[in-house]
Design a protein around this motif. Structure first.
Motif, PDB file in Angstrom:
ATOM      1  N   ARG A 182       0.495  -2.527  12.932  1.00 51.77           N
ATOM      2  CA  ARG A 182       0.087  -3.942  12.835  1.00 51.77           C
ATOM      3  C   ARG A 182       1.287  -4.862  12.807  1.00 51.77           C
ATOM      4  NH1 ARG A 182      -5.479  -5.099  11.697  1.00 51.77           N
ATOM      5  NH2 ARG A 182      -4.762  -7.234  11.676  1.00 51.77           N
ATOM      6  N   GLY A 183       2.411  -4.386  12.296  1.00 49.40           N
ATOM      7  CA  GLY A 183       3.620  -5.191  12.183  1.00 49.40           C
ATOM      8  C   GLY A 183       4.384  -4.824  10.927  1.00 49.40           C
ATOM      9  N   VAL A 184       5.082  -5.809  10.374  1.00 52.42           N
ATOM     10  CA  VAL A 184       5.886  -5.582   9.174  1.00 52.42           C
ATOM     11  C   VAL A 184       5.648  -6.712   8.173  1.00 52.42           C
ATOM     12  CG1 VAL A 184       7.708  -4.279  10.357  1.00 52.42           C
ATOM     13  CG2 VAL A 184       7.896  -6.761  10.189  1.00 52.42           C
ATOM     14  N   ILE A 185       5.905  -6.410   6.903  1.00 49.47           N
ATOM     15  CA  ILE A 185       5.886  -7.431   5.859  1.00 49.47           C
ATOM     16  C   ILE A 185       7.181  -7.320   5.067  1.00 49.47           C
ATOM     17  CG2 ILE A 185       3.363  -7.499   5.653  1.00 49.47           C
ATOM     18  CD1 ILE A 185       3.695  -5.902   2.992  1.00 49.47           C
TER      19      ILE A 185
ATOM     20  N   ASP B 162     -10.781  -8.218   5.733  1.00 45.71           N
ATOM     21  CA  ASP B 162     -11.530  -9.211   4.968  1.00 45.71           C
ATOM     22  C   ASP B 162     -10.986  -9.268   3.543  1.00 45.71           C
ATOM     23  OD1 ASP B 162     -12.605  -7.037   3.579  1.00 45.71           O
ATOM     24  OD2 ASP B 162     -14.464  -7.035   4.715  1.00 45.71           O
ATOM     25  N   GLU B 163     -11.728  -9.910   2.626  1.00 45.62           N
ATOM     26  CA  GLU B 163     -11.246 -10.116   1.262  1.00 45.62           C
ATOM     27  C   GLU B 163     -11.068  -8.820   0.475  1.00 45.62           C
ATOM     28  OE1 GLU B 163     -15.631 -10.096   1.254  1.00 45.62           O
ATOM     29  OE2 GLU B 163     -14.222 -11.333   2.361  1.00 45.62           O
ATOM     30  N   ARG B 164     -11.707  -7.727   0.913  1.00 48.22           N
ATOM     31  CA  ARG B 164     -11.546  -6.432   0.235  1.00 48.22           C
ATOM     32  C   ARG B 164     -10.388  -5.610   0.803  1.00 48.22           C
ATOM     33  NH1 ARG B 164     -16.092  -2.881  -1.840  1.00 48.22           N
ATOM     34  NH2 ARG B 164     -14.614  -1.492  -0.887  1.00 48.22           N
ATOM     35  N   SER B 165      -9.880  -5.995   1.968  1.00 47.44           N
ATOM     36  CA  SER B 165      -8.819  -5.228   2.620  1.00 47.44           C
ATOM     37  C   SER B 165      -7.539  -5.283   1.797  1.00 47.44           C
ATOM     38  CB  SER B 165      -8.536  -5.776   4.020  1.00 47.44           C
ATOM     39  OG  SER B 165      -9.680  -5.675   4.819  1.00 47.44           O
ATOM     40  N   VAL B 166      -6.848  -4.140   1.760  1.00 51.45           N
ATOM     41  CA  VAL B 166      -5.583  -4.036   1.029  1.00 51.45           C
ATOM     42  C   VAL B 166      -4.622  -3.151   1.816  1.00 51.45           C
ATOM     43  CG1 VAL B 166      -6.601  -4.367  -1.262  1.00 51.45           C
ATOM     44  CG2 VAL B 166      -6.368  -2.057  -0.349  1.00 51.45           C
TER      45      VAL B 166
ATOM     46  N   VAL C 204      -0.419   1.198   4.760  1.00 57.22           N
ATOM     47  CA  VAL C 204      -1.575   1.388   5.638  1.00 57.22           C
ATOM     48  C   VAL C 204      -2.672   0.429   5.190  1.00 57.22           C
ATOM     49  CG1 VAL C 204      -1.067   3.791   6.238  1.00 57.22           C
ATOM     50  CG2 VAL C 204      -2.524   3.306   4.281  1.00 57.22           C
ATOM     51  N   THR C 205      -3.384  -0.135   6.146  1.00 59.09           N
ATOM     52  CA  THR C 205      -4.495  -1.023   5.823  1.00 59.09           C
ATOM     53  C   THR C 205      -5.739  -0.179   5.595  1.00 59.09           C
ATOM     54  OG1 THR C 205      -5.079  -1.314   8.141  1.00 59.09           O
ATOM     55  CG2 THR C 205      -3.582  -2.930   7.185  1.00 59.09           C
ATOM     56  N   VAL C 206      -6.452  -0.497   4.526  1.00 63.18           N
ATOM     57  CA  VAL C 206      -7.734   0.154   4.244  1.00 63.18           C
ATOM     58  C   VAL C 206      -8.745  -0.931   3.915  1.00 63.18           C
ATOM     59  CG1 VAL C 206      -6.601   2.275   3.450  1.00 63.18           C
ATOM     60  CG2 VAL C 206      -7.297   0.564   1.774  1.00 63.18           C
ATOM     61  N   ASP C 207     -10.022  -0.599   4.046  1.00 64.40           N
ATOM     62  CA  ASP C 207     -11.079  -1.587   3.830  1.00 64.40           C
ATOM     63  C   ASP C 207     -11.382  -1.824   2.360  1.00 64.40           C
ATOM     64  OD1 ASP C 207     -11.313  -1.975   6.564  1.00 64.40           O
ATOM     65  OD2 ASP C 207     -12.787  -0.380   6.765  1.00 64.40           O
ATOM     66  N   GLY C 208     -10.921  -0.962   1.501  1.00 64.35           N
ATOM     67  CA  GLY C 208     -11.130  -1.136   0.064  1.00 64.35           C
ATOM     68  C   GLY C 208     -10.831   0.155  -0.661  1.00 64.35           C
TER      69      GLY C 208
ATOM     70  N   ILE D 198      -0.580  -0.653  -4.510  1.00 62.09           N
ATOM     71  CA  ILE D 198      -1.667  -1.222  -3.713  1.00 62.09           C
ATOM     72  C   ILE D 198      -1.448  -2.724  -3.708  1.00 62.09           C
ATOM     73  CG2 ILE D 198      -4.164  -1.515  -3.533  1.00 62.09           C
ATOM     74  CD1 ILE D 198      -4.356   1.156  -5.183  1.00 62.09           C
ATOM     75  N   ARG D 199      -1.430  -3.317  -2.518  1.00 55.17           N
ATOM     76  CA  ARG D 199      -1.125  -4.743  -2.363  1.00 55.17           C
ATOM     77  C   ARG D 199      -2.292  -5.473  -1.701  1.00 55.17           C
ATOM     78  NH1 ARG D 199       3.660  -6.694  -4.164  1.00 55.17           N
ATOM     79  NH2 ARG D 199       3.437  -8.244  -2.552  1.00 55.17           N
ATOM     80  N   ASN D 200      -2.491  -6.720  -2.099  1.00 53.45           N
ATOM     81  CA  ASN D 200      -3.491  -7.558  -1.438  1.00 53.45           C
ATOM     82  C   ASN D 200      -3.101  -7.792   0.008  1.00 53.45           C
ATOM     83  OD1 ASN D 200      -5.147  -7.845  -3.687  1.00 53.45           O
ATOM     84  ND2 ASN D 200      -4.020  -9.626  -4.419  1.00 53.45           N
ATOM     85  N   TRP D 201      -4.102  -8.086   0.817  1.00 53.89           N
ATOM     86  CA  TRP D 201      -3.901  -8.297   2.245  1.00 53.89           C
ATOM     87  C   TRP D 201      -3.010  -9.500   2.512  1.00 53.89           C
ATOM     88  CZ3 TRP D 201      -4.011  -6.064   6.700  1.00 53.89           C
ATOM     89  CH2 TRP D 201      -3.962  -6.845   7.848  1.00 53.89           C
ATOM     90  N   THR D 202      -2.055  -9.317   3.400  1.00 48.57           N
ATOM     91  CA  THR D 202      -1.202 -10.363   3.953  1.00 48.57           C
ATOM     92  C   THR D 202      -1.062 -10.034   5.429  1.00 48.57           C
ATOM     93  OG1 THR D 202       0.087 -10.459   1.916  1.00 48.57           O
ATOM     94  CG2 THR D 202       1.085 -11.432   3.850  1.00 48.57           C
TER      95      THR D 202
END
Length: 167
Positions: free
Chosen positions: A59-62, A86-90, A103-107, A42-46
């Motif tokens: 959404r794209g690539v990292i 937002d700040e909770r997204s990971v 995959v992006t999730v809200d928390g 699980i990674r912090n949002w970038t």
């Protein structure tokens, strides 16, 4: 070696192999889960780097430790209203069928260990379309948790983060 039994509410015992561990998370106002065995990290949002001519849920690539990792907007993939991160997204980094993607999730909520007998099939829609991403449902107290099939989340993303022997 004998595995410890699990006590069901009706008093029957089941083995540990009859259980599944699920990572639960929020997407919008809904609860989802995925088999913990598919979760790499699980990674912090970038903010991902967008790619042209991709499905709208990509959404794209990292850059993840030297590997280009595709990032999918899970809300858009599930055809839900997608809010801004937002700040909770990971990102939840998933490994499925030799592919690695985020995959992006809200928390992220928690890890549930449930007997497989609690997994209920979603209603069948006999409309000739491909099966959806939801493979099972869990009714837990006042909430319904939708269990996702990791292999069905990224069906259109070919070559997504192919697993290598070094990974």
């Amino acid at each position: 070696m004998q595995l410890p039994p699990h006590q069901e509410p009706d008093g029957t015992e089941t083995g540990v192999l009859d259980q599944i561990e699920l990572l639960t998370f929020a997407v919008g106002e809904q609860d989802y889960a995925i088999d913990i065995m598919c979760v790499r990290e699980i990674r912090n949002w970038t903010e991902p780097t967008p790619l042209p001519k991709t499905p709208d849920f990509v959404r794209g690539v990292i850059n993840l430790r030297g590997t280009v990792l595709p990032i999918l907007d899970l809300a858009k993939r599930l055809e839900l209203d997608a809010g801004a991160p937002d700040e909770r997204s990971v990102f939840v980094v998933i490994h499925a069928e030799g592919r690695v993607f985020g995959v992006t999730v809200d928390g992220v909520s928690d890890i549930l260990t449930v007997p497989r007998s609690m997994l209920q099939d979603p209603p069948a829609l006999d409309d000739g379309t491909e099966p959806g991403c939801v493979s099972a449902l869990i009714l837990e107290e006042e909430r319904m948790i939708r269990v996702l099939a990791a292999s069905r989340i990224a069906p259109h993303v070919t070559g997504a983060g192919k697993e290598t022997a070094a990974a």
